[in-house]
Design an enzyme around this catalytic site. Structure first.
Site, PDB file in Angstrom:
ATOM      1  N   ASN A   9      10.380  84.905 -42.970  1.00  0.00           N
ATOM      2  CA  ASN A   9       9.348  84.733 -44.009  1.00  0.00           C
ATOM      3  C   ASN A   9       7.970  84.579 -43.339  1.00  0.00           C
ATOM      4  OD1 ASN A   9       7.546  83.399 -45.815  1.00  0.00           O
ATOM      5  ND2 ASN A   9       9.265  82.796 -47.102  1.00  0.00           N
ATOM      6  N   GLY A  11       5.050  83.929 -44.487  1.00  0.00           N
ATOM      7  CA  GLY A  11       4.262  82.771 -44.965  1.00  0.00           C
ATOM      8  C   GLY A  11       4.647  81.510 -44.221  1.00  0.00           C
ATOM      9  N   LYS A  12       5.950  81.309 -44.088  1.00  0.00           N
ATOM     10  CA  LYS A  12       6.446  80.148 -43.327  1.00  0.00           C
ATOM     11  C   LYS A  12       5.978  80.225 -41.869  1.00  0.00           C
ATOM     12  CE  LYS A  12      11.109  79.143 -45.050  1.00  0.00           C
ATOM     13  NZ  LYS A  12      12.530  79.168 -44.638  1.00  0.00           N
ATOM     14  N   ASP A  69      14.885  75.367 -43.737  1.00  0.00           N
ATOM     15  CA  ASP A  69      15.370  75.744 -45.060  1.00  0.00           C
ATOM     16  C   ASP A  69      14.602  74.918 -46.066  1.00  0.00           C
ATOM     17  OD1 ASP A  69      17.332  77.605 -46.285  1.00  0.00           O
ATOM     18  OD2 ASP A  69      17.847  75.804 -47.401  1.00  0.00           O
ATOM     19  N   PHE A 150       2.097  80.941 -50.112  1.00  0.00           N
ATOM     20  CA  PHE A 150       3.087  81.991 -50.388  1.00  0.00           C
ATOM     21  C   PHE A 150       4.067  81.460 -51.436  1.00  0.00           C
ATOM     22  CE2 PHE A 150       5.024  79.261 -47.248  1.00  0.00           C
ATOM     23  CZ  PHE A 150       6.386  79.294 -47.505  1.00  0.00           C
ATOM     24  N   GLY A 151       5.018  82.297 -51.807  1.00  0.00           N
ATOM     25  CA  GLY A 151       6.119  81.866 -52.676  1.00  0.00           C
ATOM     26  C   GLY A 151       5.640  81.195 -53.964  1.00  0.00           C
ATOM     27  N   ASP A 153       3.784  78.617 -54.414  1.00  0.00           N
ATOM     28  CA  ASP A 153       2.560  77.800 -54.338  1.00  0.00           C
ATOM     29  C   ASP A 153       1.660  77.890 -55.580  1.00  0.00           C
ATOM     30  OD1 ASP A 153       2.843  76.345 -51.929  1.00  0.00           O
ATOM     31  OD2 ASP A 153       2.314  78.119 -50.756  1.00  0.00           O
ATOM     32  N   LYS A 173      -3.115  72.219 -46.625  1.00  0.00           N
ATOM     33  CA  LYS A 173      -1.734  72.189 -47.143  1.00  0.00           C
ATOM     34  C   LYS A 173      -0.815  71.488 -46.127  1.00  0.00           C
ATOM     35  CE  LYS A 173       2.222  74.996 -48.581  1.00  0.00           C
ATOM     36  NZ  LYS A 173       2.848  76.319 -48.639  1.00  0.00           N
ATOM     37  N   HIS A 178       5.572  69.452 -47.625  1.00  0.00           N
ATOM     38  CA  HIS A 178       6.946  69.246 -47.149  1.00  0.00           C
ATOM     39  C   HIS A 178       7.100  69.787 -45.723  1.00  0.00           C
ATOM     40  CE1 HIS A 178       6.268  73.123 -48.867  1.00  0.00           C
ATOM     41  NE2 HIS A 178       7.501  73.564 -48.732  1.00  0.00           N
TER      42      HIS A 178
HETATM   43  P1  ITT Z   1      14.108  82.394 -43.784  1.00  0.00           P
HETATM   44  O1  ITT Z   1      15.451  81.922 -44.289  1.00  0.00           O
HETATM   45  O2  ITT Z   1      14.207  83.659 -42.988  1.00  0.00           O
HETATM   46  O3  ITT Z   1      13.316  81.326 -43.101  1.00  0.00           O
HETATM   47  P2  ITT Z   1      13.473  82.474 -46.624  1.00  0.00           P
HETATM   48  O4  ITT Z   1      12.220  82.726 -47.384  1.00  0.00           O
HETATM   49  O5  ITT Z   1      14.743  83.176 -47.103  1.00  0.00           O
HETATM   50  O6  ITT Z   1      13.198  82.811 -45.075  1.00  0.00           O
HETATM   51  P3  ITT Z   1      14.596  79.919 -47.409  1.00  0.00           P
HETATM   52  O7  ITT Z   1      15.999  80.404 -47.617  1.00  0.00           O
HETATM   53  O8  ITT Z   1      14.384  78.593 -46.758  1.00  0.00           O
HETATM   54  O9  ITT Z   1      13.725  80.931 -46.543  1.00  0.00           O
HETATM   55  O10 ITT Z   1      13.880  79.929 -48.833  1.00  0.00           O
HETATM   56  C1  ITT Z   1      12.672  79.286 -48.979  1.00  0.00           C
HETATM   57  C2  ITT Z   1      12.031  79.720 -50.285  1.00  0.00           C
HETATM   58  O11 ITT Z   1      11.523  78.552 -50.945  1.00  0.00           O
HETATM   59  C3  ITT Z   1      10.839  80.608 -50.023  1.00  0.00           C
HETATM   60  O12 ITT Z   1      11.217  81.981 -49.960  1.00  0.00           O
HETATM   61  C4  ITT Z   1       9.932  80.263 -51.208  1.00  0.00           C
HETATM   62  O13 ITT Z   1      10.387  80.949 -52.358  1.00  0.00           O
HETATM   63  C5  ITT Z   1      10.222  78.776 -51.419  1.00  0.00           C
HETATM   64  N1  ITT Z   1       9.286  77.931 -50.625  1.00  0.00           N
HETATM   65  C6  ITT Z   1       9.596  77.156 -49.544  1.00  0.00           C
HETATM   66  N2  ITT Z   1       8.497  76.567 -49.047  1.00  0.00           N
HETATM   67  C7  ITT Z   1       7.475  76.965 -49.815  1.00  0.00           C
HETATM   68  C8  ITT Z   1       6.091  76.710 -49.783  1.00  0.00           C
HETATM   69  O14 ITT Z   1       5.529  75.966 -48.835  1.00  0.00           O
HETATM   70  N3  ITT Z   1       5.335  77.275 -50.721  1.00  0.00           N
HETATM   71  C9  ITT Z   1       5.866  78.068 -51.668  1.00  0.00           C
HETATM   72  N4  ITT Z   1       7.158  78.381 -51.759  1.00  0.00           N
HETATM   73  C10 ITT Z   1       7.972  77.835 -50.832  1.00  0.00           C
END
Ligand code: ITT
Length: 196
Positions: A9, A11-12, A69, A150-151, A153, A173, A178
Site C-alpha cells: 500500500n 499510502g502506508k 495490519d 489515503f483509504g 481518511d 497526521k 494509529h
Molecule cells: P498491505 O497488507 O500490503 O500492507 P493493505 O492496504 O492490504 O496493504 P491492510 O490489510 O492492513 O493493508 O488494510 C488496511 C486498510 O485499512 C487500508 O487499505 C485502508 O483501507 C484502511 N486504512 C488503514 N490505515 C488507514 C489510514 O491511516 N487512513 C485511511 N485508511 C486506512
C-alpha cells in the site's frame, strides 16, 4: 542495517517512511525486490495478520521485515469493516463511502464513533521480535472531506483538530494517528537496539 517495509500500500509506505526517517537504517520497499506473491491474510485480528505478514516477508527475503495490519472500525456497524477494510465492498473508495453512509443512515447513525487501529510487527531470525498497537478515536464525518492521506481518511473526522485525517499534512497526521503511535513505539525500540 536493512529493514524491509513489507506493504503493498503506497499510502502506508509514505507514512511509515516519514515516521522512521532519521533512524540509521536503510528502508527497503517491496518495489526494490523481485516480485513476491502476497500472503493470504487469514487472521481474525489486526495482530494476527501483522505477525503473519511480517514473518511471511521475512522468510521470503531473509531481511528483518516490518508489516502493519490496520483498518477502520465503525461502532454503529459492529466494528466493520475492521480487518476487512482493504477489500470490504471492493476497492473503489467512492463506492465504499457510499455504502458506509447508506448503512449508517439506515440506523440514523451517520456520525457514529469510529477508530483506526494499526498493529505493527517486526520479524527477524524466524520470529516476531517486536510488536505494538496504536489507535486513534474519532467519528464518521458528515460527508467526505480532504484529499491527503489515503483509504478511509476523507470520512474519518478527528474532533481534537476539527478536521478529517485527509485534511492533515502527513507529519501532523503522524503525531495523532494509529500508525504514528504504533510505529513511534517501533522507532523507540529500534533506537535502543541500534544504540546498544
Ligand atoms: P498491505 O497488507 O500490503 O500492507 P493493505 O492496504 O492490504 O496493504 P491492510 O490489510 O492492513 O493493508 O488494510 C488496511 C486498510 O485499512 C487500508 O487499505 C485502508 O483501507 C484502511 N486504512 C488503514 N490505515 C488507514 C489510514 O491511516 N487512513 C485511511 N485508511 C486506512
Amino acid at each position: 542495517m536493512k529493514l524491509l517495509v513489507a506493504t503493498t500500500n503506497p499510502g502506508k509506505l509514505r507514512e511509515i517512511a516519514g515516521i522512521l526517517e532519521g533512524l540509521p537504517v536503510e528502508l527497503v520497499s517491496l518495489d526494490a525486490l523481485p516480485p513476491i506473491d502476497e500472503p493470504e491474510e487469514t487472521g481474525a485480528t489486526f495482530a494476527e495478520n501483522a505477525r503473519l505478514k511480517a514473518l511471511y516477508y521475512h522468510r521470503a527475503t531473509r531481511l528483518p521485515s516490518i508489516a502493519d495490519d490496520s483498518g477502520l472500525a465503525i461502532e454503529a456497524l459492529g466494528g466493520a469493516p475492521g480487518v476487512h477494510s482493504a477489500r470490504w465492498e471492493g476497492t473503489d473508495y467512492a463506492v465504499k463511502f457510499r455504502k458506509i453512509y447508506e448503512l449508517l443512515d439506515a440506523k440514523g447513525a451517520r456520525g457514529s464513533p469510529a477508530r483506526f487501529v494499526c498493529h505493527v510487527a517486526l520479524a527477524d531470525e524466524d520470529r516476531i521480535v517486536f510488536e505494538a498497537e496504536g489507535v486513534i478515536e474519532g467519528r464518521i464525518a458528515d460527508e467526505p472531506r480532504g484529499d491527503k492521506g489515503f483509504g478511509y481518511d476523507p470520512i474519518f473526522y478527528y474532533p481534537p483538530l476539527g478536521r478529517t485525517t485527509a485534511e492533515l499534512e502527513r507529519d501532523v497526521k503522524a503525531t495523532v494517528s494509529h500508525r504514528g503511535k504504533a510505529f513511534g513505539k517501533l522507532r523507540e525500540y529500534l533506537k535502543r537496539q541500534l544504540a546498544g
